[in-house]
Design an enzyme around this catalytic site. Sequence first.
Site, PDB file in Angstrom:
ATOM      1  CD  GLN A  71      -2.977  -0.963   2.313  1.00 30.37           C
ATOM      2  OE1 GLN A  71      -2.930  -1.720   3.258  1.00 30.37           O
ATOM      3  NE2 GLN A  71      -3.892   0.000   2.207  1.00 30.37           N
ATOM      4  CG  HIS A  72       0.379   3.375   2.440  1.00 33.38           C
ATOM      5  ND1 HIS A  72      -0.977   3.626   2.534  1.00 33.38           N
ATOM      6  CD2 HIS A  72       0.691   2.580   3.499  1.00 33.38           C
ATOM      7  CE1 HIS A  72      -1.450   3.010   3.607  1.00 33.38           C
ATOM      8  NE2 HIS A  72      -0.468   2.372   4.197  1.00 33.38           N
ATOM      9  CG  ASP A 220      -0.002  -5.103   1.756  1.00 35.22           C
ATOM     10  OD1 ASP A 220      -0.806  -4.296   2.271  1.00 35.22           O
ATOM     11  OD2 ASP A 220       1.235  -4.992   1.881  1.00 35.22           O
TER      12      ASP A 220
END
Length: 457
Positions: A71-72, A220
């Site tokens: 992520q991110h 995830d």
Amino acid sequence: MTLVAGVDSSTQSCKVVVRDAETGRLVREGRAAHPDGTEIHPSHWWTALQTAIEQAGGLDDVAAVSVAGQQHGMVCLDEDGNVVRDALLWNDTRSAAAAADLTAELGAEQWAQRIGLVPVASFTITKLRWLAQHEPANAKRTAAVCLPHDWLTWRLSGSQDLADLVTDRSDASGTGYFDSVANEYVPDLLERALGRADVVLPRVLGPTESIDGIGPGAGDNAAAILGVGAGTEVLVSLGTSGVVTAVSDVRAADASGIVAGFADATGRYLPLACTLNAARVLDATARMLGVDLATLSDLALSAPAGAEGLVLVPYLEGERTPNLPDATGALHGLTLTNATPANIARAAVEGMLCGLAVGLDALADQGADVTGVRLVGGAAVSPAVREIAPTVFGVPVTVPAPGEYVADGAARQAAWTLTGGTTPPEWTGSESKRYEAAEVPDIRARYGDAAQKYLSR
């Protein structure tokens, strides 16, 4: 037999599983490594994906595929779809000052209420602020911003049109400029970070939507919940990062920033606490002691609970929970008596788990029912971790058979796009082992005292 594929493009590697869409039976799989570092050109993800797909026997006979990913991360594309600069990953902390500035500008309470998050260096929005401040030319060139799994889904689709970028609600909820209750981007927050809001953002697909056989994908953690079949049980994942999460009907709004109010992959919410330091704490300790991980586990189990007063505060890469991006790790309570390899090994395991226990407490404060924990991730294979976890968490711990839970969750999502309906298909779960032990409160108490030294600086 109808086949589906799931991809896990994680920080360290790419995994592909091909499964029977009806039963979930594993048919074949493949993997490939990613380069180290906290910034990487996305082309490395594509190369690794192609290698993993080839190892998994290809996708020609697969009816649907979904991509889950770390992520991110910040992936910036120019108007022609070219990558503007290396992607900054979730664990790149250079945007810590930007996170602090963004938080101060609106106040933590307003951030938590508006999007369920308080900015920390991991989130995409802070990386965009850093880009605008430190690389204005690259910020100006940026025509679209997406996440790692969005970029891979786009490449798999074969499109070169920025308008074809798609994402899912779980991953969008971790950007810092998406409202998962209204299910829409928040342009004023994007503009606050980047200085403009005219960039293309991926269209957010619903849980069962697909485009030419490619599902929406997931972050995830949301995929792992699907893959392990945790339901509403609290999941603790010990990978590169440490994660504590559970599915909820209500978005978290924690102004302390410990619990992020993410969305899950089914239309619900995923309150989540994350530490930067998990499995690699054990890797580093084993390296320091000159042993392998199996021996580290044996050493830890040979030491008494509490490691005779030795405490490891494992902020080896800074920390996110608590938000201390510039912190370093430390051993506390070292004496002539307890300075043994066994106690150091035990302190490493206990310290890693104590960091996650802070997240468990925070989730409980947000309404999660923490009466048991399902433990997954690379470090969960360690006998020491399994046996020591109940003494730190204070609740029974269930460990399912090892698996590629993120990739499995993506595959289950792919199967869901074929069947439709309100819930993902039921797949046969793997066997689990339950661990119980009496809680040892002194472990948490000593860890808390040691960690407090950072917070009082």
